[in-house]
Motif scaffolding. Structure first.
Motif, PDB file in Angstrom:
ATOM      1  N   HIS A 108      29.970  42.599  53.578  1.00  0.00           N
ATOM      2  CA  HIS A 108      30.861  41.693  54.301  1.00  0.00           C
ATOM      3  C   HIS A 108      31.135  40.458  53.446  1.00  0.00           C
ATOM      4  N   VAL A 109      32.400  40.104  53.272  1.00  0.00           N
ATOM      5  CA  VAL A 109      32.781  38.963  52.456  1.00  0.00           C
ATOM      6  C   VAL A 109      33.428  37.906  53.330  1.00  0.00           C
ATOM      7  N   ASN A 110      32.915  36.707  53.259  1.00  0.00           N
ATOM      8  CA  ASN A 110      33.523  35.578  53.957  1.00  0.00           C
ATOM      9  C   ASN A 110      34.666  35.063  53.082  1.00  0.00           C
ATOM     10  N   GLN A 111      35.894  35.220  53.540  1.00  0.00           N
ATOM     11  CA  GLN A 111      37.071  34.865  52.751  1.00  0.00           C
ATOM     12  C   GLN A 111      37.126  33.385  52.392  1.00  0.00           C
ATOM     13  N   TYR A 112      36.511  32.520  53.179  1.00  0.00           N
ATOM     14  CA  TYR A 112      36.672  31.093  52.977  1.00  0.00           C
ATOM     15  C   TYR A 112      35.367  30.379  52.650  1.00  0.00           C
ATOM     16  N   GLY A 113      34.402  31.090  52.134  1.00  0.00           N
ATOM     17  CA  GLY A 113      33.126  30.472  51.797  1.00  0.00           C
ATOM     18  C   GLY A 113      33.270  29.513  50.619  1.00  0.00           C
ATOM     19  N   PRO A 114      32.312  28.597  50.461  1.00  0.00           N
ATOM     20  CA  PRO A 114      32.408  27.611  49.379  1.00  0.00           C
ATOM     21  C   PRO A 114      32.369  28.237  47.986  1.00  0.00           C
ATOM     22  N   LYS A 115      31.596  29.308  47.809  1.00  0.00           N
ATOM     23  CA  LYS A 115      31.548  29.959  46.500  1.00  0.00           C
ATOM     24  C   LYS A 115      32.873  30.612  46.177  1.00  0.00           C
ATOM     25  N   LYS A 116      33.507  31.204  47.178  1.00  0.00           N
ATOM     26  CA  LYS A 116      34.801  31.843  46.995  1.00  0.00           C
ATOM     27  C   LYS A 116      35.821  30.824  46.489  1.00  0.00           C
ATOM     28  N   ILE A 117      35.838  29.671  47.109  1.00  0.00           N
ATOM     29  CA  ILE A 117      36.772  28.621  46.709  1.00  0.00           C
ATOM     30  C   ILE A 117      36.449  28.152  45.294  1.00  0.00           C
ATOM     31  N   THR A 118      35.166  28.027  44.956  1.00  0.00           N
ATOM     32  CA  THR A 118      34.753  27.603  43.621  1.00  0.00           C
ATOM     33  C   THR A 118      35.255  28.568  42.556  1.00  0.00           C
ATOM     34  N   VAL A 119      35.099  29.864  42.782  1.00  0.00           N
ATOM     35  CA  VAL A 119      35.536  30.863  41.811  1.00  0.00           C
ATOM     36  C   VAL A 119      37.056  30.845  41.671  1.00  0.00           C
ATOM     37  N   GLN A 120      37.777  30.741  42.769  1.00  0.00           N
ATOM     38  CA  GLN A 120      39.239  30.679  42.696  1.00  0.00           C
ATOM     39  C   GLN A 120      39.700  29.437  41.953  1.00  0.00           C
ATOM     40  N   LYS A 121      39.096  28.294  42.226  1.00  0.00           N
ATOM     41  CA  LYS A 121      39.473  27.055  41.544  1.00  0.00           C
ATOM     42  C   LYS A 121      39.163  27.137  40.058  1.00  0.00           C
ATOM     43  N   MET A 122      38.047  27.791  39.711  1.00  0.00           N
ATOM     44  CA  MET A 122      37.691  27.948  38.313  1.00  0.00           C
ATOM     45  C   MET A 122      38.753  28.773  37.583  1.00  0.00           C
ATOM     46  N   ALA A 123      39.177  29.863  38.198  1.00  0.00           N
ATOM     47  CA  ALA A 123      40.209  30.700  37.584  1.00  0.00           C
ATOM     48  C   ALA A 123      41.522  29.930  37.450  1.00  0.00           C
ATOM     49  N   GLU A 124      41.875  29.164  38.461  1.00  0.00           N
ATOM     50  CA  GLU A 124      43.097  28.364  38.396  1.00  0.00           C
ATOM     51  C   GLU A 124      42.990  27.275  37.339  1.00  0.00           C
ATOM     52  N   THR A 125      41.840  26.623  37.259  1.00  0.00           N
ATOM     53  CA  THR A 125      41.639  25.558  36.281  1.00  0.00           C
ATOM     54  C   THR A 125      41.798  26.071  34.856  1.00  0.00           C
ATOM     55  N   TYR A 126      41.234  27.235  34.588  1.00  0.00           N
ATOM     56  CA  TYR A 126      41.304  27.808  33.246  1.00  0.00           C
ATOM     57  C   TYR A 126      42.531  28.700  33.063  1.00  0.00           C
ATOM     58  N   GLN A 127      43.400  28.741  34.054  1.00  0.00           N
ATOM     59  CA  GLN A 127      44.620  29.552  34.046  1.00  0.00           C
ATOM     60  C   GLN A 127      44.327  30.968  33.544  1.00  0.00           C
ATOM     61  N   SER A 128      43.333  31.577  34.174  1.00  0.00           N
ATOM     62  CA  SER A 128      42.894  32.914  33.802  1.00  0.00           C
ATOM     63  C   SER A 128      42.962  33.828  35.006  1.00  0.00           C
ATOM     64  N   PRO A 129      43.250  35.102  34.762  1.00  0.00           N
ATOM     65  CA  PRO A 129      43.295  36.052  35.886  1.00  0.00           C
ATOM     66  C   PRO A 129      41.945  36.181  36.569  1.00  0.00           C
ATOM     67  N   LEU A 130      42.003  36.413  37.872  1.00  0.00           N
ATOM     68  CA  LEU A 130      40.812  36.649  38.680  1.00  0.00           C
ATOM     69  C   LEU A 130      40.973  38.011  39.332  1.00  0.00           C
ATOM     70  N   LEU A 131      40.105  38.944  38.966  1.00  0.00           N
ATOM     71  CA  LEU A 131      40.116  40.284  39.541  1.00  0.00           C
ATOM     72  C   LEU A 131      38.926  40.420  40.484  1.00  0.00           C
ATOM     73  N   PHE A 132      39.056  41.327  41.435  1.00  0.00           N
ATOM     74  CA  PHE A 132      37.996  41.570  42.410  1.00  0.00           C
ATOM     75  C   PHE A 132      37.556  43.021  42.299  1.00  0.00           C
ATOM     76  N   LEU A 133      36.253  43.250  42.463  1.00  0.00           N
ATOM     77  CA  LEU A 133      35.707  44.588  42.314  1.00  0.00           C
ATOM     78  C   LEU A 133      34.675  44.867  43.394  1.00  0.00           C
ATOM     79  N   SER A 134      34.844  46.004  44.066  1.00  0.00           N
ATOM     80  CA  SER A 134      33.821  46.541  44.958  1.00  0.00           C
ATOM     81  C   SER A 134      33.175  47.696  44.198  1.00  0.00           C
ATOM     82  N   PRO A 135      32.007  47.481  43.606  1.00  0.00           N
ATOM     83  CA  PRO A 135      31.422  48.484  42.722  1.00  0.00           C
ATOM     84  C   PRO A 135      31.036  49.797  43.411  1.00  0.00           C
TER      85      PRO A 135
END
Length: 176
Positions: A108-135
């Motif tokens: 179960h993934v919380n769409q709006y958790g603080p870590k989620k926002i941190t990872v998205q902001k990091m990708a935006e800051t570095y202007q790098s793609p963010l991919l998601f994987l369910s292994p």
């Protein structure tokens, strides 16, 4: 220990080199297997490291790295702190389209958790793609491996008329 630089060595002919940085061993193995099994018209070298910087020993044997993929476990705080530490060990030229973030999800993934926002902001800051994987989903692993291979091919300069700088267009652009 040394900072990693993108243009410090000559490339090999028709070869692309990717560095996967992360401590998710099961996930990394699945991605590596899927990338090696996928059909491609160029040779791929995959290197794995738990964190950056890479050891200085045998540096002269290390090939030029065309793309760096940071693997982040959404539910692991040490992974996030290791990532932040590793980012400072990359030369700034890598952030011109040669870095990708891969977020590993499970359960179960919380769409709006603080870590989620941190990872998205990091990708935006570095202007790098963010991919998601369910292994746990083989189809998802194959799809992500295919996308990584395509991005790697571009980063290595093996697609005529397209450069790694074009990877920035993959990133979500701001809405005006």
């Amino acid at each position: 220990m040394t900072n990693l630089q993108p243009f410090d060595k000559m490339p090999f002919l028709n070869t692309a080199v990717v560095l996967l940085v992360g401590q998710e061993e099961k996930c990394v193995k699945k991605i590596v297997d899927a990338m090696l099994k996928a059909p491609k018209n160029f040779e791929v070298q995959i290197h794995v490291a738990p964190r950056l910087p890479l050891p200085k020993e045998n540096e002269h044997l290390r090939p030029r790295i065309d793309m760096v993929v940071f693997i982040i476990n959404f539910f692991s705080q040490p992974t996030l702190s290791e990532l932040l530490s590793s980012l400072s060990k990359l030369d700034s030229h890598f952030f011109l389209g040669k870095v990708c973030f891969l977020e590993v999800r499970g359960g179960h993934v919380n769409q709006y958790g603080p870590k989620k926002i941190t990872v998205q902001k990091m990708a935006e800051t570095y202007q790098s793609p963010l991919l998601f994987l369910s292994p746990d989903c083989e189809e998802d692993v194959a799809c992500v491996a295919h996308r990584l291979l395509h991005m790697l091919q571009i980063c290595a300069g093996l697609v005529s008329g397209v450069s790694a700088l074009d990877m920035v267009s993959v990133v979500k652009s701001p809405v005006f």
